[in-house]
Each structure stands twice: as C-alpha cells, then as structure tokens.
Write a protein that holds these residues in place. Structure first.
Motif, PDB file in Angstrom:
ATOM      1  N   ARG A   1      31.826  29.155  27.112  1.00 27.65           N
ATOM      2  CA  ARG A   1      30.938  29.848  26.169  1.00 27.65           C
ATOM      3  C   ARG A   1      29.507  29.333  26.224  1.00 27.65           C
ATOM      4  NH1 ARG A   1      34.279  32.733  22.825  1.00 27.65           N
ATOM      5  NH2 ARG A   1      36.446  32.011  22.687  1.00 27.65           N
ATOM      6  N   ASP A   2      29.335  28.123  26.762  1.00 32.71           N
ATOM      7  CA  ASP A   2      27.990  27.559  26.870  1.00 32.71           C
ATOM      8  C   ASP A   2      27.270  27.999  28.135  1.00 32.71           C
ATOM      9  OD1 ASP A   2      29.454  26.197  28.761  1.00 32.71           O
ATOM     10  OD2 ASP A   2      28.860  24.186  28.101  1.00 32.71           O
ATOM     11  N   GLY A   3      27.899  28.904  28.910  1.00 32.80           N
ATOM     12  CA  GLY A   3      27.266  29.402  30.118  1.00 32.80           C
ATOM     13  C   GLY A   3      27.399  28.484  31.308  1.00 32.80           C
ATOM     14  N   ARG A   4      28.243  27.462  31.197  1.00 39.18           N
ATOM     15  CA  ARG A   4      28.464  26.536  32.303  1.00 39.18           C
ATOM     16  C   ARG A   4      29.815  26.810  32.962  1.00 39.18           C
ATOM     17  NH1 ARG A   4      24.290  22.481  33.468  1.00 39.18           N
ATOM     18  NH2 ARG A   4      22.862  22.664  31.691  1.00 39.18           N
ATOM     19  N   ILE A   5      29.933  26.366  34.214  1.00 40.11           N
ATOM     20  CA  ILE A   5      31.203  26.486  34.927  1.00 40.11           C
ATOM     21  C   ILE A   5      32.147  25.396  34.430  1.00 40.11           C
ATOM     22  CG2 ILE A   5      32.314  26.351  37.191  1.00 40.11           C
ATOM     23  CD1 ILE A   5      29.679  27.446  38.373  1.00 40.11           C
ATOM     24  N   LEU A   6      33.290  25.821  33.907  1.00 39.08           N
ATOM     25  CA  LEU A   6      34.285  24.872  33.406  1.00 39.08           C
ATOM     26  C   LEU A   6      35.114  24.284  34.536  1.00 39.08           C
ATOM     27  CD1 LEU A   6      35.626  26.823  30.292  1.00 39.08           C
ATOM     28  CD2 LEU A   6      34.280  24.716  30.257  1.00 39.08           C
ATOM     29  N   ALA A   7      35.480  25.137  35.500  1.00 34.96           N
ATOM     30  CA  ALA A   7      36.352  24.681  36.568  1.00 34.96           C
ATOM     31  C   ALA A   7      36.384  25.708  37.684  1.00 34.96           C
ATOM     32  CB  ALA A   7      37.775  24.449  36.047  1.00 34.96           C
ATOM     33  N   THR A   8      36.737  25.247  38.878  1.00 34.82           N
ATOM     34  CA  THR A   8      37.061  26.123  40.000  1.00 34.82           C
ATOM     35  C   THR A   8      38.382  25.638  40.582  1.00 34.82           C
ATOM     36  OG1 THR A   8      35.939  24.777  41.677  1.00 34.82           O
ATOM     37  CG2 THR A   8      34.616  26.435  40.524  1.00 34.82           C
TER      38      THR A   8
ATOM     39  N   GLU B   1      37.500  37.261  28.971  1.00 39.77           N
ATOM     40  CA  GLU B   1      37.358  38.373  29.902  1.00 39.77           C
ATOM     41  C   GLU B   1      37.824  37.907  31.276  1.00 39.77           C
ATOM     42  OE1 GLU B   1      34.040  41.472  31.793  1.00 39.77           O
ATOM     43  OE2 GLU B   1      33.408  39.950  30.329  1.00 39.77           O
ATOM     44  N   VAL B   2      38.755  38.629  31.859  1.00 43.13           N
ATOM     45  CA  VAL B   2      39.282  38.299  33.180  1.00 43.13           C
ATOM     46  C   VAL B   2      38.780  39.348  34.176  1.00 43.13           C
ATOM     47  CG1 VAL B   2      41.336  37.938  34.592  1.00 43.13           C
ATOM     48  CG2 VAL B   2      41.321  37.203  32.191  1.00 43.13           C
ATOM     49  N   VAL B   3      38.116  38.871  35.215  1.00 45.36           N
ATOM     50  CA  VAL B   3      37.556  39.752  36.241  1.00 45.36           C
ATOM     51  C   VAL B   3      38.333  39.542  37.530  1.00 45.36           C
ATOM     52  CG1 VAL B   3      35.506  40.313  37.609  1.00 45.36           C
ATOM     53  CG2 VAL B   3      35.273  39.671  35.195  1.00 45.36           C
ATOM     54  N   ASP B   4      38.887  40.599  38.084  1.00 42.53           N
ATOM     55  CA  ASP B   4      39.598  40.547  39.357  1.00 42.53           C
ATOM     56  C   ASP B   4      38.593  40.823  40.467  1.00 42.53           C
ATOM     57  OD1 ASP B   4      41.150  40.893  41.630  1.00 42.53           O
ATOM     58  OD2 ASP B   4      42.757  41.960  40.577  1.00 42.53           O
ATOM     59  N   ALA B   5      38.350  39.828  41.319  1.00 46.88           N
ATOM     60  CA  ALA B   5      37.358  39.965  42.383  1.00 46.88           C
ATOM     61  C   ALA B   5      37.903  40.729  43.586  1.00 46.88           C
ATOM     62  CB  ALA B   5      36.854  38.596  42.819  1.00 46.88           C
ATOM     63  N   GLY B   6      39.166  41.048  43.582  1.00 48.46           N
ATOM     64  CA  GLY B   6      39.736  41.849  44.660  1.00 48.46           C
ATOM     65  C   GLY B   6      39.732  41.172  46.017  1.00 48.46           C
TER      66      GLY B   6
ATOM     67  N   VAL C   1      36.994  34.525  36.527  1.00 45.37           N
ATOM     68  CA  VAL C   1      36.982  35.397  37.697  1.00 45.37           C
ATOM     69  C   VAL C   1      38.086  34.903  38.623  1.00 45.37           C
ATOM     70  CG1 VAL C   1      35.611  36.358  39.564  1.00 45.37           C
ATOM     71  CG2 VAL C   1      34.494  35.686  37.434  1.00 45.37           C
ATOM     72  N   ARG C   2      39.014  35.783  38.945  1.00 44.01           N
ATOM     73  CA  ARG C   2      40.186  35.387  39.734  1.00 44.01           C
ATOM     74  C   ARG C   2      40.289  36.245  40.997  1.00 44.01           C
ATOM     75  NH1 ARG C   2      44.107  39.026  39.585  1.00 44.01           N
ATOM     76  NH2 ARG C   2      45.603  37.502  40.350  1.00 44.01           N
ATOM     77  N   ASN C   3      41.278  35.879  41.825  1.00 43.75           N
ATOM     78  CA  ASN C   3      41.553  36.623  43.061  1.00 43.75           C
ATOM     79  C   ASN C   3      40.282  36.755  43.897  1.00 43.75           C
ATOM     80  OD1 ASN C   3      42.938  38.102  45.002  1.00 43.75           O
ATOM     81  ND2 ASN C   3      42.725  40.054  43.899  1.00 43.75           N
TER      82      ASN C   3
ATOM     83  N   ALA D   1      38.882  27.553  46.719  1.00 45.37           N
ATOM     84  CA  ALA D   1      39.111  28.028  45.350  1.00 45.37           C
ATOM     85  C   ALA D   1      39.193  29.544  45.351  1.00 45.37           C
ATOM     86  CB  ALA D   1      37.985  27.558  44.429  1.00 45.37           C
ATOM     87  N   GLN D   2      40.020  30.043  44.441  1.00 48.91           N
ATOM     88  CA  GLN D   2      40.182  31.485  44.263  1.00 48.91           C
ATOM     89  C   GLN D   2      39.763  31.945  42.875  1.00 48.91           C
ATOM     90  OE1 GLN D   2      43.121  29.563  45.390  1.00 48.91           O
ATOM     91  NE2 GLN D   2      42.027  29.718  47.340  1.00 48.91           N
ATOM     92  N   ALA D   3      39.361  31.009  42.023  1.00 53.95           N
ATOM     93  CA  ALA D   3      39.024  31.376  40.648  1.00 53.95           C
ATOM     94  C   ALA D   3      37.914  30.476  40.115  1.00 53.95           C
ATOM     95  CB  ALA D   3      40.256  31.275  39.753  1.00 53.95           C
ATOM     96  N   VAL D   4      37.160  31.038  39.155  1.00 52.00           N
ATOM     97  CA  VAL D   4      36.090  30.308  38.479  1.00 52.00           C
ATOM     98  C   VAL D   4      36.213  30.577  36.986  1.00 52.00           C
ATOM     99  CG1 VAL D   4      33.602  29.947  38.246  1.00 52.00           C
ATOM    100  CG2 VAL D   4      34.554  30.622  40.463  1.00 52.00           C
ATOM    101  N   ALA D   5      36.190  29.512  36.188  1.00 49.18           N
ATOM    102  CA  ALA D   5      36.218  29.653  34.730  1.00 49.18           C
ATOM    103  C   ALA D   5      34.840  29.332  34.175  1.00 49.18           C
ATOM    104  CB  ALA D   5      37.259  28.714  34.129  1.00 49.18           C
TER     105      ALA D   5
END
Length: 590
Positions: free
Chosen positions: A25-32, A47-52, A3-5, A18-22
């Motif tokens: 596949r295990d359902g955990r947050i990899l990084a912000t 999948e890349v999601v633009d949060a606008g 999820v970006r922007n 932070a402006q992005a969250v990765a």
C-alpha cells in the motif's frame, strides 16, 4: 496488488527467477518470487493481475527527453520530417495557412510549422532560403522549426518583424546564416532561433497545460515512469507546477536547468540562478532537482554541420573544408562550471554530438575531478553521435554516464546521405559507438530526445540491439556496435536510474524499491528482436499507482493516440505527410 504469471526482468545481476511481484500500500515492492510463494500476499482487497506469461519489469527511465516541448509542438501543424520538393512544400504550407485562419489571419497571424527536415529539400542540395517561402500567397510571417531543434527557417516578413538584417550579429551560441551577398538567408541555427521565436505569440497557459498533460499520458502508455527533462527554465517549471497541482503529472521528473553559453562562463552566477529556481519550485510534487544542462555544440548532419569535430567536415567529395563545427563552451570554462556545480552537489549534463564536443566535456569533467577530488558526481554526456576511439575509456575513468539515443542508430537518410560524404568512412564507423563504450567500461543510459525523434520507446530499445529498427534501411555497424538485449533493458532502466542518482529508489524490480513497473503484452526477453518494436504496455505503475491501464477507457484512448502518432518516425516522402497533417502529434485521426 500482486502481478502473477509473469516473466519478471528484475534488472539485478544473478537475481533469482521470479514469476510474481507483490506491491504494498505504500507503493513499494514487498516481494518477488514464484507465484506459489507470493500467494500469501493476496487478501480480500488485493488486485491480482495476470501477466499472461509476459514481461514485468521496471518502468522505462528516459534520460534525455523534452516532454513539454512535445506538448507545445502538438499545438501546431507538423511537416513530420518529410523530404519534399519546393513545390510540394509550398502546397503543404498553403494548406496549413488555410487551416490556421485563412485570409482572416492576414497579415499578422504567424504560421509556425514544426518538424521541418533541414536535410529534406529535394532535389538533394536545394538550399533553404527565405525567397522560397516568400513565394507563398500570404503576407503572414511564416516560420518552419527544424525537427532537430537546431534549425529554423523564416520568410522575409518574419525576419523583418524580428529586425534581422545583414548587420545583425550572431548571438552567443547561435548563427544567422547569410548568403554570399551578406544578407540573411532566413535560416537561423541554435540560439539564433530565439531572435525570431521571441516574437511568436504564445498559446494560453490553459491550452499548453492541457497539451502537455496529453503527451505525458502518451509517455505513460509507452511505459515511461521517469524522465529527465533536458531543457528547463522558469517557463517549464511553471508548467510542471500547474500539471502537478491538477494531478496530471504521472511521471517522476528530473528537470535539467538549461544554462546558456554566457552563463557557462560565470559559474557563481549560474549556480545562484539554479539555486534560486530550486528554492522557488522545490515543493512541486514529482520534481527532483540537481541537474543542469549545457549545449556544447549543434548537429552534425548536412547542411547544418554545427556539431564540433576534431577534424574538418568534408565537402561531399572527400576534400577537407575549413569547417570544424561550432563549440559553444571551451573545456576550461566547462571545467570551472562543472567544478562549481559538483561541489554544490549538482550534476552536469552536456549535449555533445561531435567528437570535439565529447572530448571537451570529458576534459571539463577531468578538470573538475582534479579540482574537487569528487569521485562520483554522475556527470553525463548525451547523444554521442561521434566519439573518437581515444576517448572511449575516459568515460569509465571519470565515472561519466554515456547517455545515448539509439533509435537514431540505423541506416537511413540521416546517418548515410546526410553524413557519410561529409565525414568519410573512417569516422563514420564510430557513429553511436554503444558496444565500444560498454567494452571500455562506460555506464550506459538511454533516452529518446522526444520530440526531436518520435516517441517509440520499444523500437528505440530494439534499434539498440539490431541497429536497424522498424524503419531503417539496414543495420548501422550492428556487428561492431549492437548491444545484447539484457544490456539494452538495463540501460533504459537501472542505467538511467544510476545516471539520475535514484538507483536506490527505482530501476530494478526488487524488495524495497518503488513499484515503478510496466506489464507488457509480450516477453521482450525472449521474443524475436524485430518483435520488440511492436510491444504494447498493458499497465504502467509509478509508486504503486496505476498511471496507465490499457483496458480502461482512458488507456484505450491513449494507446490509440500513441499508435497513430508513432507509426513511422522521420517520414521520408511528401506522401507520408500530405492528408495527415496532425499524425505526428496523435491528436486526431487525420
């Protein structure tokens, strides 16, 4: 997924912007972090999601809610809390009688109507009595269930079928209201409601599971990812098992097993009961056990006045009465119960609306602390409508979570007309003392108490800030008790996660936490406070799995139902109910 922007509200004090969250596949947050930094997580199948530019944050954690109750209620017509004259009420009920079978349901088809307003009969002061309902052109048993969950109004036929007479004693934890002649009026309070409810035919299991699945979809569309179900027994656990087994349980659920007043006096028996249910249902995916719930009192509003107060209620003209409400469990009994459960690793969750009930809970927790030596059992008191200032600091001293439902903290009929004349201005000032508790060091958590109140998550958060919300007539001690925005966001995420002992799993947006996230349609950290009420959820994730996508067909349907069903909590007039009998449940357009 990346999820970006976004404007990421991490919930972590002094966390870097932070402006992005990765999400892995295990359902955990990899990084912000910054968008540029997280591009390295984007692959061919990401999948890349633009949060606008809008907020991404932890999903809402509802620390006191009754979702299956909302599903059950949705199967019946609703008065939606409206204020009505007797004539208007009878006209509505006549329509409900026709809608639910007409003459073909005579004489034995029960009519059960939800969300009756116990303080809403006009003109003010009109008392509910079975003779008013007996005027309906029907022989059917008729029951009106109070939207507060603490009052029920039945006609004579329903009382007769339940065998309730002048000689029927009050059950433990409840009251059969009787008139000056000693005869039952038809109003039953708290646990006395079961005397009638046990005779009402249940919907089929399939109907109930489908209805509950639909309301859980509404919760997901509202951004709710964890719920503490505050009233659970075997029936509710069986429903959760069916929902989980059919893949229709999108949230994490912490069931609070309800103990009645008799069980509260028997710690060993109550613990055996709770352990037995946990053994039987512990394998249900999505459930995590470890909580029990006890009602310490009722509700404070006139005419119920069953919440336990330190000083007597007033008569409406400033004169003390002999009524201090009803305390269903003593401090000594509650302390012994708490000690037994805390020693076994369980938490206690107390319903405490009046200041005497709140003090009773704290006294019980203090006893348990002395008896067990445990310093972090995470016990809680919910609602906290009236707290004596002498007790504010005890929450921090005892490590007790203050679980508040702050959509109620607005000026309206419930907080003014139904309260101020009966408790006086000195006590009224301490209504829902959120900031005072915070300043005293208490850990705040949040809940909706849905369906006692409408599911309006973002209006709930807004009201905690401005103490008015979208529907109040003014602020309720905003300067004294309003919270700042960051506190409110944390209260409904990491604060409730702490209450539920899952702060190591959810509640903040940081590496290693479960990806229980919401993507919003605005930046709730910066938009005008009044605009928070209208927030819509674009996407909800639980454990990295999308459980609501506003752009999908199912998501659009859920969002539309949510908008229909929550356009106005607690209607105040007959006109808001007439012609829209099912609006509260959102199941139809009218």
């Amino acid at each position: 997924m990346v999820v970006r922007n976004a404007r990421v509200f991490s919930g972590v004090t002094r966390g870097r912007p932070a402006q992005a969250v990765a999400v892995g596949r295990d359902g955990r947050i990899l990084a912000t972090g910054p968008d540029a930094e997280l591009r390295r997580y984007v692959g061919r199948d990401t999948e890349v999601v633009d949060a606008g530019g809008n907020t991404v944050m932890s999903g809402i954690h509802d620390g006191h809610v009754h979702p299956l109750g909302a599903g059950d209620r949705s199967l019946r017509p609703s008065l939606e809390g409206a204020e009505t004259t007797v004539a208007e009420l009878l006209a509505l009920l006549g329509g409900f009688l026709a809608d639910t079978g007409g003459a073909g349901a005579e004489p034995d088809g029960w009519l059960v109507v939800e969300d009756w307003n116990p303080v809403g009969l006009l003109p003010a002061g009109t008392a509910a009595h079975h003779t008013l309902l007996d005027a309906l052109a029907t022989r059917r048993p008729v029951v009106l269930v109070g939207g507060d969950g603490h009052n029920l109004w039945a006609n004579r036929r329903a009382l007769d079928l339940a065998g309730i007479t002048a000689a029927t004693p009050d059950p433990v934890g409840g009251r059969i209201v009787k008139g000056a002649d000693g005869q039952p009026t038809g109003v039953l309070k708290d646990d006395a409601q079961d005397l009638v409810k046990r005779h009402v035919p249940e919907p089929s299991r399939a109907e109930l599971v489908t209805a509950c699945a639909r309301v859980l979809e509404l919760a997901a569309a509202s951004g709710v990812t964890t719920m503490m179900d505050a009233l659970v027994g075997r029936h509710e656990l069986e429903l959760y098992r069916d929902l989980a087994g059919s893949g229709r349980l999108p949230q994490r659920i912490v069931p609070a097993l309800r103990l009645d007043a008799a069980q509260a006096k028997d710690p060993a028996g109550a613990l055996a009961y709770a352990r037995g249910l946990r053994r039987e249902f512990d394998g249900v995916a999505g459930l995590r056990f470890g909580m029990v719930k006890v009602f310490l009192d009722g509700v404070i509003e006139y005419p119920a006045q069953t919440a336990a107060l330190l000083e007597p209620y007033l008569d409406g003209s400033g004169r003390p009465t002999g009524n201090r409400g009803e305390l269903y469990t003593s401090a000594a009994d509650y302390g012994r119960l708490t000690a037994a459960f805390n020693t076994a690793g369980w938490q206690l969750h107390a319903h405490g609306l009046g200041d005497r009930a709140v003090r009773t809970a704290l006294d019980g927790y203090a006893y348990a602390r002395r008896a067990t030596g445990l310093r972090d059992p995470r016990n809680a008191v919910a609602h906290l409508q009236l707290v004596d200032p002498a007790d504010l600091r005890r929450f921090a001293e005892l490590g007790v979570a203050a679980c508040m439902q702050l959509q109620w903290a607005a000026r309206d009929t419930w907080t003014v007309e139904a309260l101020l004349p009966y408790i006086g201005p000195r006590r009224h000032r301490w209504m829902y003392p959120a900031r005072s508790l915070q300043k005293a060091g208490a850990r705040l958590s949040g809940g909706s108490d849905w369906p006692v109140d409408a599911l309006q998550v973002w209006n709930q958060l807004r009201t905690a800030v401005d103490r008015q919300g979208a529907h109040g007539t003014g602020g309720l001690y905003r300067e004294l008790e309003g919270l700042d925005r960051s506190t409110v966001l944390r209260m409904h995420t990491s604060g409730t996660a702490w209450q539920l002992r899952q702060e190591g799993l959810t509640g903040t947006v940081e590496q290693g936490r479960a990806a229980d996230l919401v993507v919003l349609d605005r930046d709730v950290t910066r938009c005008p406070v009044a605009d928070i009420s209208g927030t819509q959820v674009r996407m909800t994730l639980v454990g990295g799995r999308v459980v609501h996508d506003a752009e999908s067909s199912a998501g659009r349907t859920a969002a539309a139902r949510l908008a229909r069903g929550t356009s106005a909590p607690r209607p105040s007039a007959y006109a808001s109910v007439h012609g829209g009998r099912h609006r509260a449940c959102g199941c139809t357009g009218g």
